[in-house]
Design a protein around this motif. Structure first.
Motif, PDB file in Angstrom:
ATOM      1  N   LYS A 148       0.837  -1.200   0.000  1.00 41.64           N
ATOM      2  CA  LYS A 148       0.000   0.000   0.000  1.00 41.64           C
ATOM      3  C   LYS A 148       0.875   1.254   0.000  1.00 41.64           C
ATOM      4  O   LYS A 148       0.549   2.259  -0.602  1.00 41.64           O
ATOM      5  N   LEU A 149       1.975   1.226   0.737  1.00 43.38           N
ATOM      6  CA  LEU A 149       2.777   2.441   0.939  1.00 43.38           C
ATOM      7  C   LEU A 149       4.182   2.322   0.375  1.00 43.38           C
ATOM      8  O   LEU A 149       4.706   3.279  -0.198  1.00 43.38           O
ATOM      9  N   VAL A 150       4.799   1.154   0.575  1.00 44.48           N
ATOM     10  CA  VAL A 150       6.156   0.975   0.071  1.00 44.48           C
ATOM     11  C   VAL A 150       6.149   1.195  -1.438  1.00 44.48           C
ATOM     12  O   VAL A 150       5.312   0.635  -2.141  1.00 44.48           O
ATOM     13  N   GLY A 151       7.054   2.050  -1.903  1.00 46.00           N
ATOM     14  CA  GLY A 151       7.106   2.339  -3.327  1.00 46.00           C
ATOM     15  C   GLY A 151       6.346   3.601  -3.721  1.00 46.00           C
ATOM     16  O   GLY A 151       6.365   3.990  -4.882  1.00 46.00           O
ATOM     17  N   THR A 152       5.693   4.259  -2.758  1.00 45.05           N
ATOM     18  CA  THR A 152       5.018   5.524  -3.066  1.00 45.05           C
ATOM     19  C   THR A 152       5.936   6.699  -2.727  1.00 45.05           C
ATOM     20  O   THR A 152       7.021   6.509  -2.177  1.00 45.05           O
ATOM     21  N   ARG A 153       5.507   7.912  -3.056  1.00 45.16           N
ATOM     22  CA  ARG A 153       6.366   9.096  -2.919  1.00 45.16           C
ATOM     23  C   ARG A 153       5.716  10.193  -2.080  1.00 45.16           C
ATOM     24  O   ARG A 153       5.495  11.292  -2.574  1.00 45.16           O
ATOM     25  N   ASP A 176      -3.797   7.267  20.808  1.00 45.04           N
ATOM     26  CA  ASP A 176      -4.764   7.391  19.709  1.00 45.04           C
ATOM     27  C   ASP A 176      -4.462   6.440  18.552  1.00 45.04           C
ATOM     28  O   ASP A 176      -5.062   6.538  17.490  1.00 45.04           O
ATOM     29  N   GLY A 177      -3.478   5.551  18.757  1.00 45.27           N
ATOM     30  CA  GLY A 177      -3.188   4.585  17.700  1.00 45.27           C
ATOM     31  C   GLY A 177      -2.195   5.067  16.665  1.00 45.27           C
ATOM     32  O   GLY A 177      -1.951   4.392  15.676  1.00 45.27           O
ATOM     33  N   THR A 178      -1.597   6.242  16.878  1.00 53.10           N
ATOM     34  CA  THR A 178      -0.497   6.645  16.007  1.00 53.10           C
ATOM     35  C   THR A 178       0.795   6.086  16.600  1.00 53.10           C
ATOM     36  O   THR A 178       0.817   5.616  17.737  1.00 53.10           O
ATOM     37  N   ALA A 179       1.877   6.148  15.826  1.00 49.73           N
ATOM     38  CA  ALA A 179       3.101   5.464  16.262  1.00 49.73           C
ATOM     39  C   ALA A 179       4.302   6.387  16.173  1.00 49.73           C
ATOM     40  O   ALA A 179       4.417   7.197  15.249  1.00 49.73           O
ATOM     41  N   GLN A 180       5.181   6.281  17.140  1.00 49.05           N
ATOM     42  CA  GLN A 180       6.447   7.004  17.072  1.00 49.05           C
ATOM     43  C   GLN A 180       7.586   5.999  17.039  1.00 49.05           C
ATOM     44  O   GLN A 180       7.554   4.980  17.720  1.00 49.05           O
ATOM     45  N   VAL A 181       8.574   6.302  16.209  1.00 51.66           N
ATOM     46  CA  VAL A 181       9.731   5.419  16.077  1.00 51.66           C
ATOM     47  C   VAL A 181      10.971   6.227  16.436  1.00 51.66           C
ATOM     48  O   VAL A 181      11.169   7.327  15.933  1.00 51.66           O
ATOM     49  N   GLY A 192      -4.192  -2.763   9.941  1.00 61.04           N
ATOM     50  CA  GLY A 192      -4.229  -1.905  11.125  1.00 61.04           C
ATOM     51  C   GLY A 192      -5.255  -2.310  12.159  1.00 61.04           C
ATOM     52  O   GLY A 192      -5.655  -1.501  12.990  1.00 61.04           O
ATOM     53  N   ALA A 193      -5.673  -3.562  12.128  1.00 54.95           N
ATOM     54  CA  ALA A 193      -6.645  -4.005  13.124  1.00 54.95           C
ATOM     55  C   ALA A 193      -6.436  -5.484  13.445  1.00 54.95           C
ATOM     56  O   ALA A 193      -5.975  -6.259  12.598  1.00 54.95           O
ATOM     57  N   ILE A 212      -1.194   1.231   9.017  1.00 50.12           N
ATOM     58  CA  ILE A 212      -1.782   2.535   9.324  1.00 50.12           C
ATOM     59  C   ILE A 212      -1.276   3.555   8.306  1.00 50.12           C
ATOM     60  O   ILE A 212      -0.328   3.281   7.574  1.00 50.12           O
ATOM     61  N   PRO A 213      -1.907   4.733   8.237  1.00 55.81           N
ATOM     62  CA  PRO A 213      -1.441   5.737   7.265  1.00 55.81           C
ATOM     63  C   PRO A 213      -0.014   6.198   7.577  1.00 55.81           C
ATOM     64  O   PRO A 213       0.394   6.252   8.737  1.00 55.81           O
ATOM     65  N   TYR A 214       0.690   6.558   6.517  1.00 51.06           N
ATOM     66  CA  TYR A 214       2.060   7.081   6.624  1.00 51.06           C
ATOM     67  C   TYR A 214       2.108   8.276   7.579  1.00 51.06           C
ATOM     68  O   TYR A 214       3.016   8.396   8.401  1.00 51.06           O
TER      69      TYR A 214
END
Ligand code: FES
Ligand code: FES
Lengths: 746, 82, 160
Positions: free
Chosen positions: A10-15, A462-467, A556-557, A491-493
């Motif tokens: 879904k996300l890998v390979g997008t810009r 809230d379900g967001t993530a920090q790295v 994401g679930a 989850i969304p980028y």
């Protein structure tokens, strides 16, 4: 890895936009020199104007007598008794008995303003006794050359060599003489490359504070905060954990910011002023004179080829100087020399040589560009003489996965053949060439690197993530790590924030070097995310009263895995995270390892040039980079690495060089004279991203940062021969040098 | 323990009585390195200074990695990058 | 050495500072006014990282003395966008991945804006020559040039 794991992403390979983009286009991003601290002093460094000199006396009394000057440090303020690399770093930070190169630090001053510190530095009186010097690699190992340091050679150096030879290596395979005898054409030439500087636009800057208690803090532009910590601790005799190093945003590094130059000095000065913070920002001329460029090289190469293009034997003897300390990348250069070719008979010999120049540092694929210049130029000469197509010859001899590499072990998965196929198919190869125009091709290689890696990840309420990662973001790695983390979590980028953190926040990390950030920190972030997913599945299972194994993570679930697990609606990451406080506490993941599965990267470049026979100036008409990325996580930043590497290689090939006068003083320590490519020197740089996934990475990543600097050096030399029929075997091929070659040809 | 062959670079021959490959008793990368030093003490400073061990084409990252006679083991200079 | 009192306008705001007579405008912006968006890459006028406008003209602030700007108008990267909008160039730089380390970016943006004010429809060659005073070591300029051309097209009201 099974093929089907490379499913649609879904996300890998997008810009998407990079997360730090806004800060960087508004001037808000804070780089090395952008931070000040309460009570801060400014530091300035006193540097040797001599290439080699005994330091007879340092008198700082006039400087110290100035109002507002707070401290002066010399080598006498550093601990003694260091050995090995720690001693080398200390000696380079601050000269001891002798200044070893033009620009070597001999003292440093702290004062209440920058101008005052600079004035005070000029008042420090240093008495020198000038010693004979040597800056050229071949001269430095010749009989009678001044000895830079007695006893610096390691155990590899056979008896009888000049003491400036500090490391010797040889390796090979097959029967080299029989190999040459089999060939229809054998050619042998000497090639030379001059030292080039990484040329990052941000000069080194460091704000340091160190108290009597041995606790210190640093804010510094670096590729690796833990390396800085260890090196400064070693040089100053501190405990590593007492030093807290925060990396600023970094204005380019390319290897040059993986080590220390002046960084211990703010700490040493701070300690002498009762712990006041001290900031030092290097000037451009200090950067060029006293921080590590790459090595200069003198290389003999001999290659035998059959009429059909088969390479039967190769021999490379490389001599490199990396300044007044061991560490020229001659070993890496030899490993890369024939890496693209399946050659049965090989011999490699290498010398690491001391000279009166600044201590070299890594520069993008260290050693590989020089090796490529020599080998890829000579292969081109052979092709030309035998009337063979240079790309076909490379294809004919190309190494494939599982082949025995020229440097010994067998290759893992590699994509040289795919890279060459994509090159041949590119329309640039069909472009018409006019008079004085020519085309050159060359191949380059880099191993890529893994290294100690520590990453932690936490899910917010809230379900967001920090790295949290330990590899500074130099070219968009926050974006690629966020993409992989978001892809894994489903989850969304935009829901992922990647932070580059200080040494107090994670286990040890190697720097962003060796093209490792997206590979190693990315792989660790994926592992950390998987850990958190496991925990979230367990919490959902408890909630539903089923076994954790009966829960799977999709988009994401958490959801029951199949009909037997029970009938429950999916529980989203936000729902699980919202209840974390009452279901077992914080949800996080972390990963510490030296990730396995590094994938090497080959690239092929094609360049069209036009030479002005009146001036010797070479213009780049068209440029093509084709390189195996494994998988491009954020293709725009992969292209950026290809284009940036090519531009640096073009600069090295055509203009950049260290010029020393007969006193051993650097003649061109400003950008006006150390000429890096500007926008009007270059065309658009075309790129093709080849994707032969690396089975050692969850998303197939290979490092992409380094290979691209390697092929331009020979590709341009080859194109120039194609254009005007002269072969230049010494870099840079600057207008005066090419003009002289054209005149000599007549 | 099994006997494992470790390929060296030939410049080390001076330190290994001329051998370019050395057989050591080892089940892990760490044991192989220790075995090399035991057999040829001249190698110690070089190994201590840092080398890369490549097993079947993969740069190893742990002394604890298992190896056996079936593996191809190469000692290389330490690799890093810019 | 006694300092010189300077009153000037930066990004529309009137500001005052005390300058050492030898300090450059870049030093004053960064160290006296805390405007660290302009960068020093060379201090000799060769890299463009310190680009600002002085009464509308593009200059290297490392080549201007702080004491010279009494009563002038200075524009820096910090004043490039509106209060809550980005200048099209800033947006296009992000969109086109026209920055890697980002250190050269403020200088390119300030210089690019000055270009488009003079010449709203530059050719690729004109963009390359106009920006030849700005060094970027990371990108090879390809994406920078594309971003500038695309921003110009957008500002002219052409679909990108
Ligand atoms: S800092 Fe002013 S041009 Fe480089
Ligand atoms: S993005 Fe790094 S110098 Fe331009």
């Amino acid at each position: 890895m099974a093929k089907d794991e490379f499913k649609e992403f879904k996300l890998v390979g997008t810009r998407p936009d990079r997360p730090d983009g806004l800060d960087k286009v508004t001037g808000r991003a804070r780089y090395g020199a952008d931070i000040s601290a309460p009570g801060m002093l400014w530091g300035a460094v006193v540097r040797s104007p001599h290439a080699h000199a005994r330091i007879v006396k340092i008198d700082a009394s006039k400087a110290l007598a100035m109002d507002g000057v707070k401290a002066v440090v010399t080598r006498a303020d550093f601990p003694t008794g260091l050995t090995g690399d720690a001693w080398n770093l200390q000696e380079n930070t601050m000269a001891g008995e002798r200044a070893l190169y033009d620009g070597h630090a001999v003292a440093a001053v702290a004062a209440i303003s920058k101008t005052l510190a600079e004035d005070a530095a000029r008042l420090v009186e240093v008495e020198y006794e000038i010693l004979p010097h040597v800056t050229d690699v071949d001269e430095a190992m010749a009989e009678g050359a001044p000895v830079i340091r007695e006893g610096a050679a390691d155990a590899t150096v056979p008896e009888g060599m000049h003491p400036n030879v500090v490391k010797y290596m040889e390796f090979g395979r097959g029967d080299i003489e029989a190999g040459f005898a089999e060939a229809d054409l054998v050619k042998e030439h000497t090639f030379k490359t001059e030292a080039a500087h990484q040329g990052y636009i941000e000069p080194h800057a460091c704000l340091g504070q160190l108290g009597e208690d041995g606790k210190g803090e640093m804010w510094v532009c670096t590729q690796g905060q833990w390396y800085i910590r260890k090196m400064c601790a070693d040089v100053l005799g501190l405990d590593g954990a007492q030093l807290r190093v925060t990396p600023s945003e970094i204005g380019g590094g390319f290897g040059g910011k993986t080590t220390i130059f002046m960084e211990p000095l703010p700490l040493a000065l701070s300690k002498k002023t009762g712990g006041r913070p001290v900031k030092i920002v290097m000037s451009r001329s200090e950067v060029l004179r006293a921080t590590g460029p790459t090595a200069s090289a003198s290389m003999d190469v001999k290659i035998g080829m059959k009429k059909d293009g088969t390479i039967t034997a190769g021999r490379a003897e490389f001599r490199m100087q990396g300044g007044a300390f061991p560490g020229a990348p001659v070993d890496m250069a030899l490993y890369c020399a024939f890496a693209g070719y399946n050659v049965p008979n090989l011999e490699h010999v290498g010398y690491d040589v001391l000279a009166n120049r600044p201590k070299c540092a890594a520069y993008r694929a260290p050693g590989s560009p020089m090796a490529a210049f020599a080998v890829e130029s000579l292969v081109d000469e052979l092709c030309r003489e035998l009337g063979l197509d240079p790309l076909e010859v490379r294809m004919k001899n190309a190494v494939k996965s599982g082949d025995q590499a020229s440097y010994g072990p067998k290759f893992g998965s590699i994509g040289l053949v795919e890279t060459l196929e994509a090159t041949v198919a590119h329309p640039n190869l069909q472009a018409e060439l006019g008079p004085n125009q020519g085309r050159g091709v060359a191949v380059g290689y880099w191993f890529n690197h893994s290294g100690e890696t520590s990453v932690s990840m936490a899910i917010s309420e809230d379900g967001t993530a920090q790295v949290s990662v330990g590899t500074p973001d130099i070219g968009g790695s926050r974006a690629s790590i966020a993409l992989m983390t978001a892809e894994t979590l489903g989850i969304p980028y935009e829901d992922v924030r990647v932070n580059v953190v200080e040494t107090g926040a994670l286990g040890v990390n190697e720097p962003t070097h060796g093209s490792r950030a997206t590979f190693a920190s990315g792989k660790a972030a994926v592992e950390a995310a998987r850990q958190a997913i496991g925990e979230m599945c367990r919490r959902a299972a408890k909630e539903w009263g089923i076994e954790p194994e009966a829960v799977e993570w999709v988009d994401g679930a958490a959801q029951p895995a199949g009909p037997n697990a029970g009938e429950f609606p999916p529980m989203t990451i936000a729902e699980i995270a919202g209840k974390m406080g009452s279901t077992g506490g914080p949800i996080s993941g972390h990963h510490e390892s030296v990730p396995e599965g590094v994938g090497a990267s080959f690239g092929a470049h094609v360049v069209d040039v036009e030479v002005d026979p009146e001036t010797g100036r070479t213009t780049i008409l068209r440029y093509l980079v084709v390189q195996d990325a494994g998988r491009a996580i954020h293709p725009a930043y992969v292209e950026g690495q290809y284009q940036g590497g090519a531009a640096q290689g073009i600069g090295w090939a055509l203009n950049e060089e260290y010029i020393y006068d007969d006193q051993g003083r650097l003649q061109n320590p400003v950008f006006l004279d150390y000429r890096v490519p500007v926008a009007s020197d270059l065309p658009m740089i075309d790129t093709v991203i080849v994707e032969v996934p690396n089975p050692g990475h969850p998303y197939g990543v290979r490092g992409v940062g380094e290979t691209g600097i390697t092929p331009p050096l020979p590709a341009i030399a080859n194109a120039i021969q194609d254009a005007v029929g002269v072969r230049v075997r010494q870099l840079p091929i600057s207008p005066p040098r090419l003009l002289a070659a054209l005149k000599a040809k007549g | 323990m099994a006997r494992v062959q470790v390929h060296l670079w030939s410049g080390l021959r001076r330190l290994t009585d001329g051998a370019e490959a050395v057989e050591v008793e080892a089940t892990t990368v760490g044991e192989a390195l220790d075995g090399l030093i035991a057999a040829h003490p001249g190698l110690e400073p070089l190994i201590e200074a840092g080398v890369s061990v490549v097993v079947d084409g993969e740069m190893t990252t742990s002394r604890h990695q298992k190896i056996g006679p079936e593996n191809e083991v190469y000692l290389m200079q330490r690799l890093k990058g810019g | 050495m006694s300092k010189i009192h300077v009153t000037t306008k930066v990004n529309g705001d009137t500001v005052e500072f005390l300058a050492d007579p030898r300090e450059t405008l870049l030093d004053c912006l960064r160290d006296r006014l805390g405007l660290t968006g302009s960068k020093e890459g060379c201090g000799t006028g060769d890299c463009g990282a310190c680009s600002v406008t002085l009464d509308g003209t593009l200059v290297c602030s490392c080549l201007v003395l702080g004491a010279e700007v009494q009563g002038r108008e200075i524009g820096t990267i910090e004043g490039m966008g509106g209060d809550d909008t980005l200048h099209p160039l800033q947006r296009k730089f992000i969109e086109h991945a026209a920055l890697q380390c980002g250190f050269c970016t403020p200088g390119f943006l300030v210089a690019g804006k000055a270009l488009l004010e003079k010449n709203p429809n530059p050719t690729e060659e004109e963009v390359r020559y106009w920006l030849a005073g700005n060094l970027c070591r990371c990108t090879g300029y390809d994406k920078i040039v594309r971003a500038v051309m695309d921003a110009a097209a957008e500002m002219r009201g052409e679909a990108a």
